[in-house]
Motif scaffolding. Structure first.
Motif, PDB file in Angstrom:
ATOM      1  N   UNK A 152      29.825   4.240  19.842  1.00 40.01           N
ATOM      2  CA  UNK A 152      29.161   3.381  20.830  1.00 40.01           C
ATOM      3  C   UNK A 152      29.981   3.273  22.103  1.00 40.01           C
ATOM      4  N   UNK A 153      31.285   3.135  21.944  1.00 35.97           N
ATOM      5  CA  UNK A 153      32.165   3.072  23.121  1.00 35.97           C
ATOM      6  C   UNK A 153      32.183   4.397  23.874  1.00 35.97           C
ATOM      7  N   UNK A 168      32.391  -9.324  17.479  1.00 33.54           N
ATOM      8  CA  UNK A 168      33.771  -9.789  17.424  1.00 33.54           C
ATOM      9  C   UNK A 168      34.672  -9.112  18.441  1.00 33.54           C
ATOM     10  N   UNK A 169      34.163  -8.057  19.053  1.00 33.60           N
ATOM     11  CA  UNK A 169      34.988  -7.385  20.052  1.00 33.60           C
ATOM     12  C   UNK A 169      34.285  -7.282  21.401  1.00 33.60           C
ATOM     13  N   UNK A 170      33.234  -8.083  21.557  1.00 29.43           N
ATOM     14  CA  UNK A 170      32.650  -8.225  22.882  1.00 29.43           C
ATOM     15  C   UNK A 170      32.032  -6.972  23.461  1.00 29.43           C
ATOM     16  N   UNK A 180      32.763 -13.518  15.194  1.00 23.14           N
ATOM     17  CA  UNK A 180      31.663 -12.859  15.898  1.00 23.14           C
ATOM     18  C   UNK A 180      31.370 -13.571  17.219  1.00 23.14           C
ATOM     19  N   UNK A 181      31.682 -14.849  17.274  1.00 26.83           N
ATOM     20  CA  UNK A 181      31.408 -15.636  18.481  1.00 26.83           C
ATOM     21  C   UNK A 181      32.626 -15.698  19.399  1.00 26.83           C
ATOM     22  N   UNK A 182      32.397 -15.492  20.679  1.00 27.53           N
ATOM     23  CA  UNK A 182      33.505 -15.481  21.651  1.00 27.53           C
ATOM     24  C   UNK A 182      34.207 -16.837  21.718  1.00 27.53           C
ATOM     25  N   UNK A 183      33.425 -17.922  21.586  1.00 28.43           N
ATOM     26  CA  UNK A 183      34.039 -19.261  21.656  1.00 28.43           C
ATOM     27  C   UNK A 183      35.001 -19.482  20.497  1.00 28.43           C
ATOM     28  N   UNK A 241      40.225  -7.420  15.914  1.00 29.49           N
ATOM     29  CA  UNK A 241      39.639  -7.285  17.248  1.00 29.49           C
ATOM     30  C   UNK A 241      40.174  -8.313  18.233  1.00 29.49           C
ATOM     31  N   UNK A 242      40.515  -9.488  17.721  1.00 28.14           N
ATOM     32  CA  UNK A 242      41.078 -10.537  18.583  1.00 28.14           C
ATOM     33  C   UNK A 242      42.350 -10.035  19.260  1.00 28.14           C
ATOM     34  N   UNK A 243      43.110  -9.248  18.502  1.00 29.99           N
ATOM     35  CA  UNK A 243      44.383  -8.737  19.021  1.00 29.99           C
ATOM     36  C   UNK A 243      44.252  -7.312  19.560  1.00 29.99           C
TER      37      UNK A 243
END
Lengths: 119, 282
Positions: free
Chosen positions: B17-18, B85-87, A37-40, A89-91
Motif C-alpha cells: 500500500x505504501x 495504527x500507523x496513520x 488504531x485511534x490516533x488520540x 507503529x507508535x515507535x
C-alpha cells in the motif's frame, strides 16, 4: 484447573501458537494495543505510558515488556503480533525492525536473510 | 443468474500500500512484484466484473479478541478503511452490494455455515491493497466493481481447517450461482504466502511449500486439505495461515479451472508474494 491444560499444540521452534491460553494471558495487553488504531489513543499513550498501561490493567510483566519495547517479551506476556504491530507503529518500527530485534540481527542482515529465501 | 468468472489471488502486505502510494512501480525492489499484475488487469478490462467477493483476514481493525468470528460476511452499503495504527492515508469508501450480501448470508446459513453478518465493517490493508492492485486508483477507478468483504479468522487459534475453508468456498459458489439477477462475479483470495512476523523464527519464508500450494490449488485443491493447521503453521509460517483465504476462493471456482497467469516473488517485506488468475471453465 491448570491453565496449561489448554495448550493442545506440539511445539514449533521459535513459534508461539496464539491460542485460547495465550488469548487469556494477553487480553489486557492486546486490548491496549487494539486501542492504538485511534490516533488520540496513541497520543495519550505517548504522553504518559504508565498511566495508559494502568488504565488497561496490564500486569508487571506486560508493562516492563512495553517499557523495553521488547517484542519477544511482549509475545511471552501474551501479546498477539497483529495487535503488537500497532504498538510497534507508535515507535515507527516496521516488520523488518521487529524481525531483526527478535532474531538478534541487524536490520540489514535480516533483510538479506529475507532476500536469500528467494534463491 | 449470477456467474463466477474466475478467481484472483494476491498477497496483501501493508508495505505494498505504501509502495503504491509512493509510486514505486519501477523501483528495482518492487518491479518484479508489480509486473505480476498487468495481465490480470487486462483480463479484468476485457470481462468487466460487476462484483468482487474479497476474501481476506482482518488484522485487528474490524475485530478484536473480545468477539472473534471464524467467518464474517460484510452486509454494508459501503466499506471504509480506517486508521490501523500507523496513520495510513484515508480513502473514500468502497461501495458494497448489501442485497447480494444478504442473499449469500441466507444461503450460507441454509447450507449450515453459521457465519457472522456485519452491517458495519472497517476494512484494513487485507481488503484494500488487493483492490488497489487489481483496479489501480481504487476506489477512484470507474471500472472497480462493487465488493463484498468476507473475513476468516487467522488471528487466534483455533483457526478453520483447510478442508473447512475449501468447503466454505464450495458453499459460497452455490450461494452466488443461485442469485437471481445477472451479475459477473470475481472472487479474490488474498494474503500469504509464507511468512512469520513473530518469535525467534521471524523472517521464515518457504519457497518450496509456496510453490507446492500454488501448483496444487489449480487442479488438486483437495490434496491441500490433508495439511493440518499446525503443519500449515510449521511450513508456511505463523502468518502463512492466510493461505486459508486462497482455499476459500478456490472452492468458489468449481471443479475445473484454467490458470491464466501466475507470478511468485521473494521477498516483499517479510513475505513470499504469490499472484494468480484462475478462470472458471463452464
Amino acid at each position: 484447573m491448570d491453565i496449561t491444560e489448554f495448550d493442545h499444540h506440539s511445539p514449533i521452534p521459535g513459534t508461539t501458537v496464539f491460542d485460547g491460553r495465550m488469548a487469556m494471558k494477553g487480553y489486557a495487553l492486546n486490548k491496549m494495543c487494539y486501542s492504538f488504531n485511534g490516533a488520540e489513543a496513541r497520543e495519550e499513550y505517548l504522553a504518559d505510558p504508565e498511566a495508559y498501561m494502568e488504565k488497561f490493567g496490564l500486569n508487571d510483566e506486560q508493562k516492563q515488556a512495553c517499557r523495553d519495547k521488547n517484542v519477544l517479551a511482549l509475545i511471552a506476556a501474551g501479546g498477539n503480533i497483529y495487535y503488537l504491530a500497532k504498538f510497534a507503529g507508535i515507535y515507527r518500527l516496521d516488520v523488518q525492525d521487529i524481525g531483526a530485534q527478535q532474531t538478534g540481527m541487524t536490520k540489514e542482515d535480516f533483510k538479506e536473510k529475507l532476500r536469500k529465501a528467494g534463491d | 443468474m449470477a456467474k463466477i468468472l474466475g478467481g484472483l489471488t494476491t498477497s496483501h502486505i501493508p508495505a505494498v500500500g505504501n509502495a503504491i502510494h509512493n509510486g514505486l512501480f519501477d523501483d528495482p525492489y518492487w518491479k518484479p512484484f508489480f509486473d505480476g499484475y498487468p495481465p490480470i488487469r487486462d483480463w479484468l478490462d476485457e470481462h468487466k466484473p460487476d462484483l468482487a467477493i474479497n476474501i481476506y483476514n482482518d488484522h485487528g481493525l474490524g475485530f478484536f479478541l473480545d468477539k472473534m468470528p471464524t467467518f464474517a460476511i460484510g452486509a454494508a452499503h459501503e466499506y471504509r478503511n480506517e486508521d490501523e495504527g500507523w496513520g495510513i492515508p484515508q480513502l473514500p469508501p468502497f461501495p458494497g452490494a448489501p442485497e447480494v450480501s444478504w442473499h449469500i448470508i441466507e444461503s450460507m446459513v441454509e447450507q449450515e455455515f453459521d457465519i457472522t453478518s456485519c452491517q458495519e465493517l472497517a476494512v484494513d490493508h487485507g481488503f484494500v491493497v488487493p483492490m488497489q492492485l487489481f483496479w489501480p486508483g481504487a476506489p477512484g477507478n470507474s471500472d472497480m466493481p462493487r465488493s463484498i468483504p468476507i473475513s476468516a479468522n487467522t488471528v487466534q487459534h483455533p483457526i478453520p481447517t483447510l478442508k473447512r475453508a475449501l468447503d466454505f468456498g464450495k458453499a459460497l459458489r452455490r450461494a452466488i450461482e443461485s442469485y437471481p439477477e445477472d451479475l459477473k462475479v470475481v472472487v479474490l483470495g488474498t494474503g500469504g504466502l509464507s511468512h512469520q512476523l513473530d518469535g525467534e523464527r521471524a523472517g521464515f519464508i518457504n519457497k518450496e511449500f509456496d510453490q507446492y500450494c500454488m501448483e496444487k490449488i489449480v487442479d488438486d485443491p483437495e490434496a491441500l486439505t490433508k495439511i493440518s493447521r499446525m503443519e500449515l503453521v510449521e511450513k508456511a509460517g505463523a502468518q502463512g495461515t492466510e493461505f486459508l483465504m486462497w482455499m476459500m476462493m478456490r472452492g468458489a471456482l468449481g471443479d475445473k479451472v484454467v490458470r491464466r497467469h501466475s507470478n511468485y516473488h521473494i521477498p516483499i517485506s517479510n513475505t513470499g508474494a504469490g499472484t494468480m488468475l484462475l478462470e472458471c471453465v463452464e
